[in-house]
Motif scaffolding. Sequence first.
Motif, PDB file in Angstrom:
ATOM      1  N   TYR A  29      -8.969  12.400   0.307  1.00 41.90           N
ATOM      2  CA  TYR A  29      -9.942  11.342   0.538  1.00 41.90           C
ATOM      3  C   TYR A  29      -9.287   9.988   0.281  1.00 41.90           C
ATOM      4  CZ  TYR A  29     -13.193  15.225  -0.122  1.00 41.90           C
ATOM      5  OH  TYR A  29     -13.848  16.426  -0.030  1.00 41.90           O
ATOM      6  N   GLN A  30      -9.503   9.042   1.193  1.00 40.71           N
ATOM      7  CA  GLN A  30      -9.016   7.679   0.991  1.00 40.71           C
ATOM      8  C   GLN A  30     -10.159   6.893   0.384  1.00 40.71           C
ATOM      9  OE1 GLN A  30      -6.661   5.871   4.071  1.00 40.71           O
ATOM     10  NE2 GLN A  30      -7.670   3.913   3.735  1.00 40.71           N
ATOM     11  N   LEU A  31      -9.973   6.414  -0.858  1.00 45.21           N
ATOM     12  CA  LEU A  31     -11.042   5.743  -1.574  1.00 45.21           C
ATOM     13  C   LEU A  31     -11.069   4.237  -1.339  1.00 45.21           C
ATOM     14  CD1 LEU A  31     -10.714   7.624  -4.978  1.00 45.21           C
ATOM     15  CD2 LEU A  31     -12.242   8.131  -3.077  1.00 45.21           C
ATOM     16  N   ALA A  32      -9.885   3.610  -1.253  1.00 38.62           N
ATOM     17  CA  ALA A  32      -9.831   2.156  -1.108  1.00 38.62           C
ATOM     18  C   ALA A  32      -8.451   1.730  -0.631  1.00 38.62           C
ATOM     19  CB  ALA A  32     -10.147   1.482  -2.433  1.00 38.62           C
ATOM     20  N   ILE A  33      -8.382   0.487  -0.162  1.00 39.11           N
ATOM     21  CA  ILE A  33      -7.108  -0.137   0.176  1.00 39.11           C
ATOM     22  C   ILE A  33      -7.024  -1.432  -0.624  1.00 39.11           C
ATOM     23  CG2 ILE A  33      -5.705  -1.174   1.981  1.00 39.11           C
ATOM     24  CD1 ILE A  33      -7.004   0.720   3.965  1.00 39.11           C
ATOM     25  N   LEU A  34      -5.952  -1.575  -1.397  1.00 34.59           N
ATOM     26  CA  LEU A  34      -5.765  -2.723  -2.283  1.00 34.59           C
ATOM     27  C   LEU A  34      -4.440  -3.402  -2.006  1.00 34.59           C
ATOM     28  CD1 LEU A  34      -6.568  -0.355  -5.072  1.00 34.59           C
ATOM     29  CD2 LEU A  34      -7.848  -2.455  -4.974  1.00 34.59           C
ATOM     30  N   THR A  35      -4.347  -4.679  -2.306  1.00 33.99           N
ATOM     31  CA  THR A  35      -3.069  -5.378  -2.238  1.00 33.99           C
ATOM     32  C   THR A  35      -2.509  -5.442  -3.652  1.00 33.99           C
ATOM     33  OG1 THR A  35      -3.797  -6.682  -0.351  1.00 33.99           O
ATOM     34  CG2 THR A  35      -1.889  -7.496  -1.566  1.00 33.99           C
ATOM     35  N   LEU A  36      -1.401  -4.748  -3.875  1.00 41.47           N
ATOM     36  CA  LEU A  36      -0.746  -4.684  -5.179  1.00 41.47           C
ATOM     37  C   LEU A  36       0.745  -4.912  -5.007  1.00 41.47           C
ATOM     38  CD1 LEU A  36      -2.424  -1.374  -6.404  1.00 41.47           C
ATOM     39  CD2 LEU A  36      -3.092  -3.682  -7.051  1.00 41.47           C
ATOM     40  N   VAL A  37       1.431  -5.210  -6.102  1.00 46.15           N
ATOM     41  CA  VAL A  37       2.888  -5.301  -6.082  1.00 46.15           C
ATOM     42  C   VAL A  37       3.431  -3.905  -6.347  1.00 46.15           C
ATOM     43  CG1 VAL A  37       4.919  -6.307  -7.157  1.00 46.15           C
ATOM     44  CG2 VAL A  37       2.874  -7.690  -6.862  1.00 46.15           C
ATOM     45  N   CYS A  38       4.245  -3.418  -5.437  1.00 43.84           N
ATOM     46  CA  CYS A  38       4.793  -2.067  -5.536  1.00 43.84           C
ATOM     47  C   CYS A  38       5.805  -1.990  -6.676  1.00 43.84           C
ATOM     48  CB  CYS A  38       5.448  -1.677  -4.215  1.00 43.84           C
ATOM     49  SG  CYS A  38       6.135  -0.004  -4.218  1.00 43.84           S
ATOM     50  N   GLY A  39       5.718  -0.944  -7.473  1.00 44.79           N
ATOM     51  CA  GLY A  39       6.656  -0.739  -8.564  1.00 44.79           C
ATOM     52  C   GLY A  39       8.010  -0.257  -8.087  1.00 44.79           C
ATOM     53  N   SER A  40       8.074   0.233  -6.861  1.00 45.26           N
ATOM     54  CA  SER A  40       9.315   0.766  -6.322  1.00 45.26           C
ATOM     55  C   SER A  40      10.111  -0.286  -5.548  1.00 45.26           C
ATOM     56  CB  SER A  40       8.995   1.954  -5.421  1.00 45.26           C
ATOM     57  OG  SER A  40      10.137   2.669  -5.100  1.00 45.26           O
ATOM     58  N   CYS A  41       9.439  -0.978  -4.604  1.00 46.54           N
ATOM     59  CA  CYS A  41      10.151  -1.944  -3.761  1.00 46.54           C
ATOM     60  C   CYS A  41       9.876  -3.398  -4.162  1.00 46.54           C
ATOM     61  CB  CYS A  41       9.809  -1.729  -2.291  1.00 46.54           C
ATOM     62  SG  CYS A  41       8.090  -2.049  -1.867  1.00 46.54           S
TER      63      CYS A  41
END
Length: 98
Positions: free
Chosen positions: A11-23
């Motif tokens: 299930y896709q609950l939400a789409i957020l703009t965050l700073v990726c911890g990987s890239c």
Amino acid sequence: MIVFGTKGYLYQLAILTLVCGSCSTPAAHTLRKRVTKFTLFFVPLFPISTKYATQCTFCGAEQKVTREQAEQLQTQAAGVPGGQSYGQPQRPYQRPGA
């Protein structure tokens, strides 16, 4: 003969703009819930496990989150009054007295 097994649901609950911890890129992240259910004769009966994760849409890195963190992120995405959500339009700036 009894046929049993498991089936996974995503299930896709939400789409957020965050700073990726990987890239280290500020990008959209999808908040997902993965539920595995026990099946009997191909009928899903009850959930066995529930896991939450965010996935970066830029690099594809996935990070596991707890249920509490997922609920906080989902609340943030919903734009609760007092918080700022990236998906909502902002009011244009107006000068005082204009």
